[in-house]
Design a protein around this motif. Structure first.
Motif, PDB file in Angstrom:
ATOM      1  N   UNK A   1       0.870  -1.174   0.000  1.00 19.81           N
ATOM      2  CA  UNK A   1       0.000   0.000   0.000  1.00 19.81           C
ATOM      3  C   UNK A   1       0.904   1.220   0.000  1.00 19.81           C
ATOM      4  N   UNK A   2       0.782   2.044  -1.025  1.00 16.91           N
ATOM      5  CA  UNK A   2       1.596   3.241  -1.127  1.00 16.91           C
ATOM      6  C   UNK A   2       1.174   4.210  -0.019  1.00 16.91           C
TER       7      UNK A   2
ATOM      8  N   UNK B   1       3.055   0.103  -7.839  1.00 20.34           N
ATOM      9  CA  UNK B   1       3.534  -0.161  -6.476  1.00 20.34           C
ATOM     10  C   UNK B   1       5.044  -0.019  -6.333  1.00 20.34           C
ATOM     11  N   UNK B   2       5.679   0.729  -7.209  1.00 21.34           N
ATOM     12  CA  UNK B   2       7.118   0.940  -7.108  1.00 21.34           C
ATOM     13  C   UNK B   2       7.451   2.352  -7.580  1.00 21.34           C
ATOM     14  N   UNK B   3       8.727   2.712  -7.456  1.00 24.83           N
ATOM     15  CA  UNK B   3       9.186   4.003  -7.937  1.00 24.83           C
ATOM     16  C   UNK B   3      10.263   3.799  -8.991  1.00 24.83           C
ATOM     17  N   UNK B   4      10.272   4.662  -9.987  1.00 22.52           N
ATOM     18  CA  UNK B   4      11.320   4.679 -11.000  1.00 22.52           C
ATOM     19  C   UNK B   4      12.220   5.873 -10.716  1.00 22.52           C
ATOM     20  N   UNK B   5      13.518   5.630 -10.646  1.00 20.59           N
ATOM     21  CA  UNK B   5      14.503   6.662 -10.328  1.00 20.59           C
ATOM     22  C   UNK B   5      15.231   7.079 -11.603  1.00 20.59           C
TER      23      UNK B   5
ATOM     24  N   UNK C   1      12.489   0.210  -5.680  1.00 23.35           N
ATOM     25  CA  UNK C   1      12.959   1.306  -6.534  1.00 23.35           C
ATOM     26  C   UNK C   1      13.729   0.677  -7.679  1.00 23.35           C
ATOM     27  N   UNK C   2      13.378   1.048  -8.890  1.00 23.33           N
ATOM     28  CA  UNK C   2      14.128   0.577 -10.057  1.00 23.33           C
ATOM     29  C   UNK C   2      14.674   1.803 -10.786  1.00 23.33           C
ATOM     30  N   UNK C   3      15.766   1.595 -11.507  1.00 23.42           N
ATOM     31  CA  UNK C   3      16.304   2.689 -12.309  1.00 23.42           C
ATOM     32  C   UNK C   3      15.451   2.853 -13.557  1.00 23.42           C
ATOM     33  N   UNK C   4      15.110   4.074 -13.866  1.00 23.59           N
ATOM     34  CA  UNK C   4      14.358   4.411 -15.074  1.00 23.59           C
ATOM     35  C   UNK C   4      15.251   4.118 -16.275  1.00 23.59           C
ATOM     36  N   UNK C   5      14.654   3.745 -17.393  1.00 25.35           N
ATOM     37  CA  UNK C   5      15.448   3.409 -18.587  1.00 25.35           C
ATOM     38  C   UNK C   5      16.279   4.585 -19.086  1.00 25.35           C
ATOM     39  N   UNK C   6      15.899   5.811 -18.752  1.00 27.90           N
ATOM     40  CA  UNK C   6      16.650   7.008 -19.179  1.00 27.90           C
ATOM     41  C   UNK C   6      17.619   7.503 -18.111  1.00 27.90           C
ATOM     42  N   UNK C   7      17.765   6.760 -17.012  1.00 24.77           N
ATOM     43  CA  UNK C   7      18.624   7.189 -15.914  1.00 24.77           C
ATOM     44  C   UNK C   7      20.090   7.064 -16.268  1.00 24.77           C
ATOM     45  N   UNK C   8      20.871   8.007 -15.758  1.00 26.85           N
ATOM     46  CA  UNK C   8      22.318   7.914 -15.831  1.00 26.85           C
ATOM     47  C   UNK C   8      22.736   6.829 -14.858  1.00 26.85           C
ATOM     48  N   UNK C   9      23.694   6.014 -15.229  1.00 24.84           N
ATOM     49  CA  UNK C   9      24.189   4.994 -14.318  1.00 24.84           C
ATOM     50  C   UNK C   9      25.486   5.491 -13.693  1.00 24.84           C
ATOM     51  N   UNK C  10      25.572   5.349 -12.390  1.00 28.40           N
ATOM     52  CA  UNK C  10      26.770   5.775 -11.657  1.00 28.40           C
ATOM     53  C   UNK C  10      27.644   4.559 -11.402  1.00 28.40           C
ATOM     54  N   UNK C  11      28.939   4.783 -11.398  1.00 28.64           N
ATOM     55  CA  UNK C  11      29.904   3.699 -11.202  1.00 28.64           C
ATOM     56  C   UNK C  11      30.270   3.603  -9.740  1.00 28.64           C
TER      57      UNK C  11
END
Length: 129
Positions: free
Chosen positions: A6-7, A66-70, A119-129
């Motif tokens: 439940x959000x 039920x999740x967030x995209x970062x 939380x999942x990374x959005x497909x347009x998210x920058x990926x950090x190393x």
């Protein structure tokens, strides 16, 4: 029987997100969308404070069921108070990545522990190393 996530209410989430540190931009957040940013490395600390620019990251955290995209982005926070997507100079990469990784881990853990939200990374998210 599987548990249904439940959000939490917008205001309850704001309280939890504020606790992660100084990154939340309350005034630019709304229900289902939360904006964060981090002024990680000063471009030129010899300038007066009102003229300073910073290298860093910002995050658009959007609710998707039920999740967030970062969606993380990197760039420069200019003297107009605006973010501009731009590659980081080599001298700023390690510090900006370290701060972002630490924040992201805290965000994931808090949402999972307090609300059982992924939380999942959005497909347009920058990926950090």
């Amino acid at each position: 029987m599987s548990k249904v996530t439940k959000i939490p209410t917008h205001f309850r989430l704001l309280t939890s997100l504020r606790a992660l540190g100084p990154y939340l931009r309350d005034s630019q957040s709304k229900e289902g969308f939360y904006l964060f940013d981090c002024l990680g490395v000063c471009v030129n600390d010899k300038k007066s404070p009102e003229e300073r620019e910073f290298w860093g990251w910002w995050l658009e955290l959007e609710q998707e069921a039920n999740q967030f995209a970062a969606r993380y982005r990197i760039g420069k926070y200019n003297k107009l108070g605006e973010w501009v997507e731009e590659s980081l100079p080599d001298s700023a990469v390690a510090d900006v990545n370290r701060i972002q990784n630490s924040f992201h881990q805290s965000l994931i853990e808090m949402l999972k522990e307090e609300y059982e939200i992924e939380v999942k990374l959005h497909k347009e998210s920058v990926e950090f190393v």
